[in-house]
Design a protein around this motif. Structure first.
Motif, PDB file in Angstrom:
ATOM      1  N   ALA A  27      31.200   7.316  73.815  1.00 46.30           N
ATOM      2  CA  ALA A  27      32.473   7.170  74.833  1.00 46.30           C
ATOM      3  C   ALA A  27      32.663   5.582  74.074  1.00 46.30           C
ATOM      4  O   ALA A  27      33.723   4.886  73.578  1.00 46.30           O
ATOM      5  N   ILE A  28      31.673   4.632  74.163  1.00 44.35           N
ATOM      6  CA  ILE A  28      31.585   3.914  73.485  1.00 44.35           C
ATOM      7  C   ILE A  28      32.589   3.223  71.981  1.00 44.35           C
ATOM      8  O   ILE A  28      33.395   2.658  71.816  1.00 44.35           O
ATOM      9  N   GLY A  29      31.106   4.314  71.387  1.00 39.81           N
ATOM     10  CA  GLY A  29      31.538   4.410  69.694  1.00 39.81           C
ATOM     11  C   GLY A  29      33.037   4.922  69.049  1.00 39.81           C
ATOM     12  O   GLY A  29      34.031   3.945  68.710  1.00 39.81           O
ATOM     13  N   LEU A  30      33.432   5.887  70.301  1.00 38.36           N
ATOM     14  CA  LEU A  30      34.536   6.340  69.772  1.00 38.36           C
ATOM     15  C   LEU A  30      35.942   5.024  70.713  1.00 38.36           C
ATOM     16  O   LEU A  30      37.199   4.567  70.221  1.00 38.36           O
ATOM     17  N   ALA A  31      35.969   3.958  71.407  1.00 36.92           N
ATOM     18  CA  ALA A  31      36.503   3.526  71.853  1.00 36.92           C
ATOM     19  C   ALA A  31      36.828   2.411  71.421  1.00 36.92           C
ATOM     20  O   ALA A  31      37.946   1.322  70.612  1.00 36.92           O
ATOM     21  N   THR A  32      35.478   1.933  70.487  1.00 34.56           N
ATOM     22  CA  THR A  32      35.826   0.967  69.247  1.00 34.56           C
ATOM     23  C   THR A  32      36.633   0.911  68.492  1.00 34.56           C
ATOM     24  O   THR A  32      37.158   0.283  67.385  1.00 34.56           O
ATOM     25  N   ARG A  33      36.099   2.447  67.692  1.00 36.76           N
ATOM     26  CA  ARG A  33      36.930   2.947  67.319  1.00 36.76           C
ATOM     27  C   ARG A  33      38.959   2.910  67.323  1.00 36.76           C
ATOM     28  O   ARG A  33      39.409   2.522  66.809  1.00 36.76           O
ATOM     29  N   VAL A  34      39.025   3.410  68.350  1.00 38.89           N
ATOM     30  CA  VAL A  34      40.520   4.127  68.703  1.00 38.89           C
ATOM     31  C   VAL A  34      41.193   3.012  69.032  1.00 38.89           C
ATOM     32  O   VAL A  34      42.507   2.969  68.716  1.00 38.89           O
ATOM     33  N   ILE A  35      40.903   2.397  70.018  1.00 39.54           N
ATOM     34  CA  ILE A  35      40.603   0.692  70.648  1.00 39.54           C
ATOM     35  C   ILE A  35      40.872  -0.547  69.757  1.00 39.54           C
ATOM     36  O   ILE A  35      40.167  -0.889  69.858  1.00 39.54           O
ATOM     37  N   PRO A  36      42.549  -1.131  69.325  1.00 41.26           N
ATOM     38  CA  PRO A  36      42.295  -2.179  67.928  1.00 41.26           C
ATOM     39  C   PRO A  36      41.861  -3.633  68.566  1.00 41.26           C
ATOM     40  O   PRO A  36      41.896  -3.517  70.049  1.00 41.26           O
ATOM     41  N   ASP A  37      41.794  -4.538  68.856  1.00 38.63           N
ATOM     42  CA  ASP A  37      41.430  -6.011  69.139  1.00 38.63           C
ATOM     43  C   ASP A  37      42.321  -6.198  69.317  1.00 38.63           C
ATOM     44  O   ASP A  37      43.725  -6.246  68.964  1.00 38.63           O
ATOM     45  N   THR A  45      44.961   3.355  75.999  1.00 34.23           N
ATOM     46  CA  THR A  45      43.996   2.202  75.687  1.00 34.23           C
ATOM     47  C   THR A  45      42.765   2.279  76.908  1.00 34.23           C
ATOM     48  O   THR A  45      42.125   2.259  77.270  1.00 34.23           O
ATOM     49  N   LEU A  46      43.609   2.561  77.834  1.00 37.08           N
ATOM     50  CA  LEU A  46      43.157   2.413  79.400  1.00 37.08           C
ATOM     51  C   LEU A  46      42.496   4.024  79.600  1.00 37.08           C
ATOM     52  O   LEU A  46      40.761   3.805  79.956  1.00 37.08           O
ATOM     53  N   GLY A  47      42.955   4.991  79.169  1.00 36.07           N
ATOM     54  CA  GLY A  47      42.056   6.177  79.032  1.00 36.07           C
ATOM     55  C   GLY A  47      41.070   6.128  78.176  1.00 36.07           C
ATOM     56  O   GLY A  47      39.836   6.673  78.379  1.00 36.07           O
ATOM     57  N   PHE A  48      40.859   5.416  76.891  1.00 35.16           N
ATOM     58  CA  PHE A  48      39.533   5.809  76.026  1.00 35.16           C
ATOM     59  C   PHE A  48      38.303   5.034  76.340  1.00 35.16           C
ATOM     60  O   PHE A  48      37.374   4.455  76.709  1.00 35.16           O
ATOM     61  N   ALA A  49      38.977   2.990  77.565  1.00 34.28           N
ATOM     62  CA  ALA A  49      38.608   2.139  77.532  1.00 34.28           C
ATOM     63  C   ALA A  49      37.471   2.735  79.115  1.00 34.28           C
ATOM     64  O   ALA A  49      36.266   2.331  79.143  1.00 34.28           O
ATOM     65  N   ILE A  50      38.046   3.986  79.790  1.00 33.43           N
ATOM     66  CA  ILE A  50      37.508   4.281  81.233  1.00 33.43           C
ATOM     67  C   ILE A  50      36.406   5.449  80.829  1.00 33.43           C
ATOM     68  O   ILE A  50      35.501   5.024  81.075  1.00 33.43           O
ATOM     69  N   LEU A  51      36.699   5.715  79.872  1.00 34.58           N
ATOM     70  CA  LEU A  51      35.484   6.803  79.111  1.00 34.58           C
ATOM     71  C   LEU A  51      33.679   6.674  78.960  1.00 34.58           C
ATOM     72  O   LEU A  51      33.212   7.631  80.231  1.00 34.58           O
ATOM     73  N   PRO A  52      33.614   5.515  78.809  1.00 36.43           N
ATOM     74  CA  PRO A  52      32.135   4.921  78.494  1.00 36.43           C
ATOM     75  C   PRO A  52      31.903   4.737  80.100  1.00 36.43           C
ATOM     76  O   PRO A  52      30.905   5.222  80.649  1.00 36.43           O
TER      77      PRO A  52
END
Length: 140
Positions: A27-37, A45-52
């Motif tokens: 989930a950290i890898g996915l969020a890092t890859r999918v969410i831009p700086d 963004t919130l959905g991917f950030a919450i996964l980890p």
């Protein structure tokens, strides 16, 4: 008394923690890859950030289950002592760092993300505390 290696509660704990740990890393890898700086705080963004964070909640649940499932009161006490040392360690470090941030603005901010990893380091400190204060039998 059974050791931590042969106790069924510890084996179930490991079986819970391994997939949760893999899910966390993924989930950290996915969020890092999918969410831009500097991404906007939209639903994606919130959905991917919450996964980890869901995996972290799973870790907390697994640790609580370990305490419930441990039949050996001595082993349970050792785990509780580790949790208490970890909590005190984390509260002390975060409080001191927060005061440094407050009164010395040049100190870098400690992101809240690091609170749980600090607590996990505190578990190691708690394990050492158990061994130092309880002798060789203080290893769970």
């Amino acid at each position: 008394m059974t050791s931590s290696r042969t106790n069924p509660a510890y084996r179930r704990y490991v079986r819970r923690m391994l997939p949760l740990s893999l899910a966390y890393v993924g989930a950290i890898g996915l969020a890092t890859r999918v969410i831009p700086d500097h991404a906007a705080a939209d639903a994606r963004t919130l959905g991917f950030a919450i996964l980890p964070g869901l995996a972290v909640m799973g870790w907390i649940w697994a640790m609580a289950r370990l305490l419930v499932e441990l039949d050996d009161e001595y082993l349970r006490m050792l785990e509780v002592r580790k949790f208490l040392v970890a909590t005190g360690f984390t509260l002390a470090l975060c409080s001191v760092w927060g005061l440094l941030e407050l009164f010395a603005p040049s100190i870098p901010k400690l992101p809240l993300f690091f609170v749980f990893p600090l607590w996990a380091v505190g578990l190691f400190v708690g394990m050492l505390f158990n061994r130092l204060t309880m002798g060789p039998s203080g290893r769970a």
